[in-house]
Design an enzyme around this catalytic site. Sequence first.
Site: not given
Length: 461
Positions: A387-389, A427-428
Amino acid sequence: MTTFIAVLYIISFALFIYGLMGLTGPRTAVRGNWIAAVGMAIAVIATLLTPGMSNWLLIALGVAIGVVVGVPSARKVKMTAMPQMVALFNGVGGGAVALIAWVEFRTTEGYAHEPAYVAIASLFAAIVGSVSFWGSNIAFGKLQELISGRPITLGKLQQPVNALVLIAAIVLAVVIASGGDNELLMIGLLVAAGVLGVVVVLPIGGADMPVVISLLNALTGLSAAAMGLALDNTALIVAGMIVGASGSILTNLMAKAMNRSIPAIVAGGFGGGTAVASGGSGEVRPVRSTSASDTAIQMAYANKVVVVPGYGMAVAQAQHVVREMAKLLEAKGITVAYAIHPVAGRMPGHMNVLLAEADVPYEQLKEMDEINSEFAQTDVALVIGANDVTNPAAETDPGSPIYGMPILKVNHSRSVIVLKRGMSSGFAGIDNELFYDAKTSMLFGDAKSSVGEIVEELKAL
């Protein structure tokens, strides 16, 4: 005997360093781990041979308990829970150091008649070890979802409280080093340091937790080295410094991979929220869905497919079926690679370990800096639970919390297919702009089931 013990320590240190060198590559990692383990066994034997060693029954009991608890736990733990185990075992190391410092205080009657360096090193070990123990337990609780992954803060009082507790621990250490031998002083120091570990880690969100684990690991190493200095134990000094140095380097590398400074991470407040699929004005934005059949057809006619694994793949335990899918694609003459972000998953190397478990060839695992230049020539980027990456906002939105964080540039591919259960955030705690890109299609469902359906469709083609 003294010379023999010294020789054993030298051999063990050489094996520590040689084993650590092996951990720099996936092909040699297992061998390196075994070499370092042999070095530790030799160091333990050398320590037990030290003149004056006694309480053999207690030592044997401690070793037996450690084996009974540690071996089954390590063998049975799922890869998705490995970060929690790393945090827990690291915390146990810090806690052990803190207890040893307490015992040293008691047996020397408050370091009476001991050189000043012994008291200073022991008190430093007590503070850092206690911080590591309690901080690691909070990290374990967040990763295990026993505690909310959201930042838990005291607002504007957070930093003053952190400073106050730290000052209290330091003042107590100075009083003890100056001759205070009341055991309540040592208990107070350990409690203050423990509270510091709790209040420092609680405000740190889930997005930063992998860095926190690495930082706490480095602190445990430093505390062990300091305790080794106080006890004149060479094995503790060397092993502790190796852990402290390697943990510090890893922490710095991970922080850079997230474009976050270590002080900013310790200050907390990042990650763990829940986002919705909406734009800045609150409107719901459409996404394009796809099916396993369409995904299989699209990949079957591609020249190059890049798989981008994330925590979602780990949760679904989809690595083996992903490997089966890759074999089918390779049999059709399609090039398959795997894009690995430094902080994908919940600990360093999480994705590498998962894929190695599924016998993915090491040469197909491409680090971020290597694979990013290849996305423009990639026909299909298959994002599985990452996701965030992969969030383009890190490059395009100066107002985003992750702006400036290096990402896998999957949006440069000709087509992107994202496998996720739903539209939840990473997570962010922020929305992923990749999901709304015109080149992106969403395949909703459990990653293992979805890839399994793709495999069946590829077999039918």
